[in-house]
Scaffold this active site. Structure first.
Site, PDB file in Angstrom:
ATOM      1  N   ASN A  10      -4.220 116.932  35.519  1.00  0.00           N
ATOM      2  CA  ASN A  10      -4.136 118.377  35.706  1.00  0.00           C
ATOM      3  C   ASN A  10      -4.412 119.001  34.345  1.00  0.00           C
ATOM      4  O   ASN A  10      -3.557 118.988  33.473  1.00  0.00           O
ATOM      5  CB  ASN A  10      -2.743 118.753  36.228  1.00  0.00           C
ATOM      6  N   LYS A  12      -4.860 122.010  33.562  1.00  0.00           N
ATOM      7  CA  LYS A  12      -4.248 123.344  33.378  1.00  0.00           C
ATOM      8  C   LYS A  12      -5.244 124.307  32.737  1.00  0.00           C
ATOM      9  O   LYS A  12      -6.432 124.208  32.997  1.00  0.00           O
ATOM     10  CB  LYS A  12      -2.948 123.211  32.581  1.00  0.00           C
ATOM     11  N   HIS A  95       1.657 124.227  42.418  1.00  0.00           N
ATOM     12  CA  HIS A  95       2.195 123.724  41.151  1.00  0.00           C
ATOM     13  C   HIS A  95       3.325 124.658  40.708  1.00  0.00           C
ATOM     14  O   HIS A  95       3.256 125.862  40.937  1.00  0.00           O
ATOM     15  CB  HIS A  95       1.093 123.674  40.089  1.00  0.00           C
ATOM     16  N   GLU A  97       4.001 125.933  38.004  1.00  0.00           N
ATOM     17  CA  GLU A  97       3.545 127.053  37.157  1.00  0.00           C
ATOM     18  C   GLU A  97       2.987 128.183  38.021  1.00  0.00           C
ATOM     19  O   GLU A  97       3.136 129.362  37.689  1.00  0.00           O
ATOM     20  CB  GLU A  97       2.517 126.541  36.134  1.00  0.00           C
ATOM     21  N   GLU A 167       7.214 116.814  41.156  1.00  0.00           N
ATOM     22  CA  GLU A 167       7.230 117.144  39.738  1.00  0.00           C
ATOM     23  C   GLU A 167       8.494 117.930  39.387  1.00  0.00           C
ATOM     24  O   GLU A 167       8.535 119.163  39.572  1.00  0.00           O
ATOM     25  CB  GLU A 167       6.011 117.999  39.381  1.00  0.00           C
ATOM     26  N   GLY A 173       5.785 118.940  30.806  1.00  0.00           N
ATOM     27  CA  GLY A 173       5.421 119.409  29.475  1.00  0.00           C
ATOM     28  C   GLY A 173       6.552 119.344  28.459  1.00  0.00           C
ATOM     29  O   GLY A 173       6.457 119.908  27.371  1.00  0.00           O
ATOM     30  N   SER A 213       5.463 114.711  32.365  1.00  0.00           N
ATOM     31  CA  SER A 213       5.455 113.927  31.125  1.00  0.00           C
ATOM     32  C   SER A 213       5.122 112.448  31.323  1.00  0.00           C
ATOM     33  O   SER A 213       5.626 111.594  30.590  1.00  0.00           O
ATOM     34  CB  SER A 213       6.778 114.082  30.370  1.00  0.00           C
TER      35      SER A 213
HETATM   36  P1  PGA Z   1       2.808 117.073  31.998  1.00  0.00           P
HETATM   37  O1  PGA Z   1       2.344 118.016  33.219  1.00  0.00           O
HETATM   38  O2  PGA Z   1       2.274 115.703  32.289  1.00  0.00           O
HETATM   39  O3  PGA Z   1       2.176 117.695  30.782  1.00  0.00           O
HETATM   40  O4  PGA Z   1       4.293 117.110  31.967  1.00  0.00           O
HETATM   41  C1  PGA Z   1       2.353 117.553  34.527  1.00  0.00           C
HETATM   42  C2  PGA Z   1       1.964 118.654  35.475  1.00  0.00           C
HETATM   43  O5  PGA Z   1       2.390 119.800  35.260  1.00  0.00           O
HETATM   44  O6  PGA Z   1       1.215 118.429  36.447  1.00  0.00           O
END
Ligand code: PGA
Length: 249
Positions: A10, A12, A95, A97, A167, A173, A213
């Site tokens: 992803n 982003k 997601h 976000e 997630e 993150g 992560s």
């Molecule tokens: P991350 O993000 O691996 O940077 O924690 C995962 C995601 O948001 O899909």
């Protein structure tokens, strides 16, 4: 039948189109795999050049979002048909976000999931709890609510082909991966929820990823859990490390 693992990056809001092509080229030899499905979910503007860059490889391209309406006066939005025409196979829906920053609720996400299937895209439906909810002890209730409401009207045959990404928001993150036990427990709970909503065969077929992560050090343990069928990877998908995650064994 064993489920095939699927590892999706992803990206982003990272990578300009020229940077995206460069990254796709760099990752090409590193993500080659006969065993694992590999997907890059990229910003909308990067889709066309990245589809071109990965042509003839094992990599499929996904979008990070889409709108549920067919077409029309929805300034700034991108339709499922546009994604399909550009060569996109997968689309991330819901997601955290999008849910948090852009206030996407489950009723909207349900419409997006429906539209994605209608257009022939494979949804990667995200779910996950905040730290506050985890500490309150309602993680599974929350996840079940998300799954149930996002899948209203979706058939068993459709669910069999889709991907669900668990997630935990507190792990995204933050460098704080969920423990293997925590991730497996919730992914198992999601499979049980699908079995209750549909049937055992559907629960057996649906692929469930862990995300939050994921890195080269944690991928092997996570992906070898019985109910974890791969990962949705943010930060580590933008570097060579993604190749190690794909080839986690
Ligand atoms: P991350 O993000 O691996 O940077 O924690 C995962 C995601 O948001 O899909």
């Amino acid at each position: 039948m064993a489920r095939r693992k699927i590892v999706a990056g992803n990206w982003k809001m990272n990578m300009t189109p020229s940077e995206a092509v460069k990254l796709a080229e760099e990752l090409k030899p590193l993500v080659a795999s006969e065993e694992v499905d590999v997907v890059y979910c990229v910003p909308a503007i990067d889709i066309i050049p990245v589809v071109e860059a990965v042509k003839g490889t094992n990599v499929a391209v996904g979008a990070e979002n889409m709108y549920f309406e067919e077409k029309g006066a929805y300034t700034g939005e991108i339709s499922a048909a546009m994604l399909v025409d550009a060569g996109v196979k997968y689309v991330i829906i819901g997601h955290s976000e999008r849910r948090d920053y852009f206030k996407e609720d489950d009723a909207l996400l349900n419409k997006k999931v429906k539209k994605a299937f209608e257009a022939g895209l494979t949804p990667i439906l995200c779910c996950g709890e905040s730290l506050e909810l985890r500490e309150m002890g309602v993680t599974m209730d929350w996840i079940r609510f998300q799954i149930k409401s996002d899948l209203v009207g979706i058939t068993a045959d459709q669910v069999k082909t889709m991907v669900i990404a668990y997630e935990p928001i507190w792990a995204i993150g933050t460098g704080k991966t969920a423990t293997t036990e925590q991730a497996q427990e919730v992914c198992k709970g999601i499979r049980e929820c699908i079995a209750e909503m549909y049937d055992a065969a559907t629960a057996e077929a649906v692929r469930i990823q862990y995300g939050g992560s994921v890195n080269a050090g944690t991928a092997a343990d996570l992906f070898s859990q019985p109910d974890i069928d791969g990962g949705l990877v943010g930060g580590a998908s933008l570097k060579a490390e993604f190749g190690q995650i794909v080839n986690y064994k």
